[in-house]
Write a protein that holds these residues in place. Sequence first.
Motif, PDB file in Angstrom:
ATOM      1  N   PRO A 188     -70.874 -21.175  21.403  1.00  0.00           N
ATOM      2  CA  PRO A 188     -71.292 -20.020  21.922  1.00  0.00           C
ATOM      3  C   PRO A 188     -72.478 -19.412  21.173  1.00  0.00           C
ATOM      4  O   PRO A 188     -72.942 -19.693  19.942  1.00  0.00           O
ATOM      5  CB  PRO A 188     -69.952 -19.076  21.445  1.00  0.00           C
ATOM      6  N   GLY A 189     -73.098 -18.509  21.931  1.00  0.00           N
ATOM      7  CA  GLY A 189     -74.463 -18.092  21.470  1.00  0.00           C
ATOM      8  C   GLY A 189     -74.286 -16.677  20.561  1.00  0.00           C
ATOM      9  O   GLY A 189     -74.690 -15.764  21.043  1.00  0.00           O
ATOM     10  N   ASP A 190     -73.656 -16.896  19.574  1.00  0.00           N
ATOM     11  CA  ASP A 190     -73.296 -15.765  18.413  1.00  0.00           C
ATOM     12  C   ASP A 190     -74.859 -15.637  17.873  1.00  0.00           C
ATOM     13  O   ASP A 190     -75.295 -16.545  17.036  1.00  0.00           O
ATOM     14  CB  ASP A 190     -72.528 -16.157  17.530  1.00  0.00           C
ATOM     15  N   PRO A 191     -75.557 -14.512  18.075  1.00  0.00           N
ATOM     16  CA  PRO A 191     -77.142 -14.538  17.691  1.00  0.00           C
ATOM     17  C   PRO A 191     -77.155 -14.619  16.248  1.00  0.00           C
ATOM     18  O   PRO A 191     -78.078 -15.327  15.484  1.00  0.00           O
ATOM     19  CB  PRO A 191     -77.599 -13.322  18.081  1.00  0.00           C
ATOM     20  N   ARG A 192     -75.929 -14.010  15.536  1.00  0.00           N
ATOM     21  CA  ARG A 192     -76.176 -13.996  13.952  1.00  0.00           C
ATOM     22  C   ARG A 192     -76.008 -15.313  13.357  1.00  0.00           C
ATOM     23  O   ARG A 192     -76.615 -15.720  12.530  1.00  0.00           O
ATOM     24  CB  ARG A 192     -75.108 -13.018  13.489  1.00  0.00           C
ATOM     25  N   ARG A 193     -74.846 -16.035  14.132  1.00  0.00           N
ATOM     26  CA  ARG A 193     -74.876 -17.355  13.332  1.00  0.00           C
ATOM     27  C   ARG A 193     -75.847 -18.333  13.713  1.00  0.00           C
ATOM     28  O   ARG A 193     -76.211 -19.183  12.844  1.00  0.00           O
ATOM     29  CB  ARG A 193     -73.179 -17.824  13.952  1.00  0.00           C
ATOM     30  N   VAL A 194     -76.352 -18.445  14.971  1.00  0.00           N
ATOM     31  CA  VAL A 194     -77.550 -19.146  15.439  1.00  0.00           C
ATOM     32  C   VAL A 194     -78.797 -19.035  14.611  1.00  0.00           C
ATOM     33  O   VAL A 194     -79.287 -19.866  13.943  1.00  0.00           O
ATOM     34  CB  VAL A 194     -77.919 -18.882  16.743  1.00  0.00           C
ATOM     35  N   ARG A 195     -79.123 -17.461  14.202  1.00  0.00           N
ATOM     36  CA  ARG A 195     -80.048 -17.376  13.366  1.00  0.00           C
ATOM     37  C   ARG A 195     -79.958 -17.872  11.928  1.00  0.00           C
ATOM     38  O   ARG A 195     -80.764 -18.504  11.358  1.00  0.00           O
ATOM     39  CB  ARG A 195     -80.426 -15.826  13.293  1.00  0.00           C
ATOM     40  N   VAL A 196     -78.387 -17.723  11.240  1.00  0.00           N
ATOM     41  CA  VAL A 196     -78.508 -18.355   9.982  1.00  0.00           C
ATOM     42  C   VAL A 196     -78.587 -19.902   9.982  1.00  0.00           C
ATOM     43  O   VAL A 196     -79.059 -20.465   8.988  1.00  0.00           O
ATOM     44  CB  VAL A 196     -76.899 -17.938   9.710  1.00  0.00           C
ATOM     45  N   ASP A 197     -77.878 -20.516  11.001  1.00  0.00           N
ATOM     46  CA  ASP A 197     -78.042 -21.974  11.096  1.00  0.00           C
ATOM     47  C   ASP A 197     -79.681 -22.377  11.299  1.00  0.00           C
ATOM     48  O   ASP A 197     -80.110 -23.400  10.594  1.00  0.00           O
ATOM     49  CB  ASP A 197     -77.366 -22.526  12.328  1.00  0.00           C
TER      50      ASP A 197
END
Length: 929
Positions: free
Chosen positions: A254-263
């Motif tokens: 899923p496109g969770d912006p916060r988790r995508v940014r951390v990854d």
Amino acid sequence: MTASTGAPAGRQAFDALRTQLRDAAATFADGPDVLADILSGIVDDVDRALAEPLEIFPVCHHSPASAVAMARRLREKQPTVVYLELCEDMAPILTELRNCRLPVAVQAFATEVVGFPAEWAPLSVVAPITEASAEYQAIAYALDTPGVELVLVDRSSDHVFQWSPREGTPEPSVPADAAPEEEAVLHGEAVGVEIGDLRPRFAELEEHLLHHGKVRHWSEWWHQYVEVPLGDSDHHTYRQVMTLIGSLFRRLAPGDPRRVRVDEDRERYMWARMREHLTRTGTDPADCLYVCGAFHAASRVPEFGVGGTDTFVISPPSGSTWRHGLIPSSHAAIEAQFGLAGGSVSIAATEWAKYLKRSRTTPFRLAGQAGTKRAPRKELPAPVADSAPTDALTGFLRRPPVLDALDESELLGWSVEIVRAARRNGYLASTADAIAVFQTSILLAGLRDRAKPTPYDFQDAAITCIEKDRVPGRRDVQRLVEIMMGGDRVGQVGYDALPPLARDVHDRLAPLNLPLQQRGVRRALLDIASYPELEACSDLLWMLRYLLPVGAARPIMGERRLGERPIQESWDLALGTHQRALIELGYEGVSVEQVLEQRLRRTANHPRATAAVVLGTVEDATLYLRSPRLAAELGTRALDVLSAERGVEGAPEVLARIRRLLAHHRTADSVLPPWIEAFVTAGYAHYCTLLPTAFVDDDATAPQVAAMLGFLFGMESLALSLGCDRSQLELALAQSHPREPDRVALLWAAQVQLGDLSRPELRARCDELLSNPLTLPAYPRYLSGFVHALDPVPGLVDFVVEAVSTAFARLPDRLLIPWLPTLVATLRTSGTHLAPRLTREAARTFPSTLPALDRWVPPWLQLDDDRSPAARHTGARVRLLASYPGSCTALAELLGYDDPWEESSPDRSVGLLAEFPDTAVAVEALVAP
């Protein structure tokens, strides 16, 4: 080498697979759409990872298939530089792994927090390591192979928290259903980092895989459909499949912006560090190996690859001070922290041993590694040239699942062993249950399209057949299966790898002759009277009890009080079980005394610290450290805090602590410390100022007001000798006008203590309360106030006994019965010093024999307390004769007196009684009701 193939060859290798996936998407989706783009994108990710000149080795956390593939690849390629996805600041501590027994966790710990919210402290990051993990194979190879450099490239521990959300405290990776066992909390509340978090972040996808895979949880699905097929695969197949899985889970996340940014920031960080190292050392990328999670191998950030962009700017570290060490870990702790099924890490360890035996792979182990079999030292063979990568995915995806033949001897051994373990734990299991478990395992495997039962099938069968309706012992059947499959191995940090503080603790406790590094509880007996050298051990144990969690050092016999020296003590010690807590103490200082002093200062200087709390640190410094310097420093701080307080909530604790400290210094020192004298004088003036307000404050309780009065009256002699003026207290009481009955009683008691109110006047006031129907319901509250007044005015104990006895005699049941619980609660909460006083006074007042009780007259029914005992008895007889004038006249005539009895002439009756005392006593016994 893989790098020599080039990107065009890689794209051609997967052209056929791309075409097949597009056709399949068009067929099942009735035309090209998003599905075709996803499937094609997955192949592109695999192609991109394989075409990278710096070889990317995708792994999964604690996967035996990844560990075996890593061991084989390291022996084939023999890279000179190993880039590892692990916090870069943990690199210096990795050499200490050889002094530990796995599993352990590398920890970064910070108590001095700068740049982060204060409620986050202390900061802790752990990276658990087991032998059946690819990261350990890479570490062992790099550290024990000459000329090989190990470079950790992941974000630092400081950046782990820099990239955390600021809404609240970062939560550790512990699932809600984590096992509550002791081993499951070995990591505490630390934030866990791992290599290869391969789990679908799309809940519907995971549910779909579990449903169609006919498995219960993700760990079982991974074991059945990834671990087993990849266990015997070649290097190219392993790399392509793992990258494919990472790409699949990444594209369907899923496109969770916060988790995508951390990854993505982690991937940019790692590639930036690798390019920096390659540029600085001039190393050929073909001689390097990049070990990372399969999720990050399918990265699509612009910074990906040796030729990626250099636009990512790494933020500077915060001002927090980080310390690093190793703490014990366990299979259960790893499972709990990373949301794995119970027993999955133990099963992985068992599979690791099977893979090594079946493939005859020699694993890498650190020289001198505790808890592992010593592998023979062999020279590495010459590197094997890599063949050009081919499309191994097509064959792997088309290949039907390999149905292993049933290993009846292994399954039979499992069945017999679980029945034996169940019987040892209280289950009524028999041979018939072993047969049932054997057959049920085969049945469940068949229902799940498996020819060979997996450990999870066997576990389900054992639970079904053995665990009927209850668990007779401490362990259920699921736990017994986990233990049988390898158990929850608990690691241990060796003595040489401990921080200086922990080593110092073990050295100072050496006279006890106990194996304190081992897990479990050890009983220590200290005969200090016979062996005075053990007193140093006693002092250390009391400090450890103060600093470590409950159970690490527990006194069985003996106590530590101010001014007392120990004679004999008995302790239950579990320092090996609480090794993590002891190691974390080493992050705070180099000795236990230093850590204790720092914590006392930190507690005393906390912005919300009260005077009672600071006085507690003074008492602890005197009790444990015997440091007058520190006690004086903290005592001065307590004086400042007390002067700034505007409430009286801590008055009872302040009174109790200052009394103990004052009694200690009066017996131990020739003169009182200056800080105590200053505290007494300041406290006297402070509580005199607050007393009128406290009497009418609705938030202040009767015990708190009584404690203030106890401080003023108890410290009065010392305060007056130091220059205080008693008129402060007199003026404060004169300005006090309480409304609540218990506060009024406290004020009356204080006035009696000062001499402003006499005992007869106090008794008259109480009689008036009992005689007035309007004040009668409130009389129990007055009595509660008098009970609390025993602390500041102990001389009123006889009056309190009188008042309570009068209340029992005269109060109606509707008021007396509801008041009794309040009286009991008052005596319980007021400490152990009030009830004995009342008991002793009651024993002195009331008759001790039953016959004496029949003719006993309460003293408070006689004359006023300011007369002598003879006068009180005479007055009682005068009142008795006045009640019976006829009898008095007859007695006077009998004794030769002609004048009749007159109530207005008491002097004559007194003279008569004095002249004939025996007759008076006889008449009293005759006519008394």
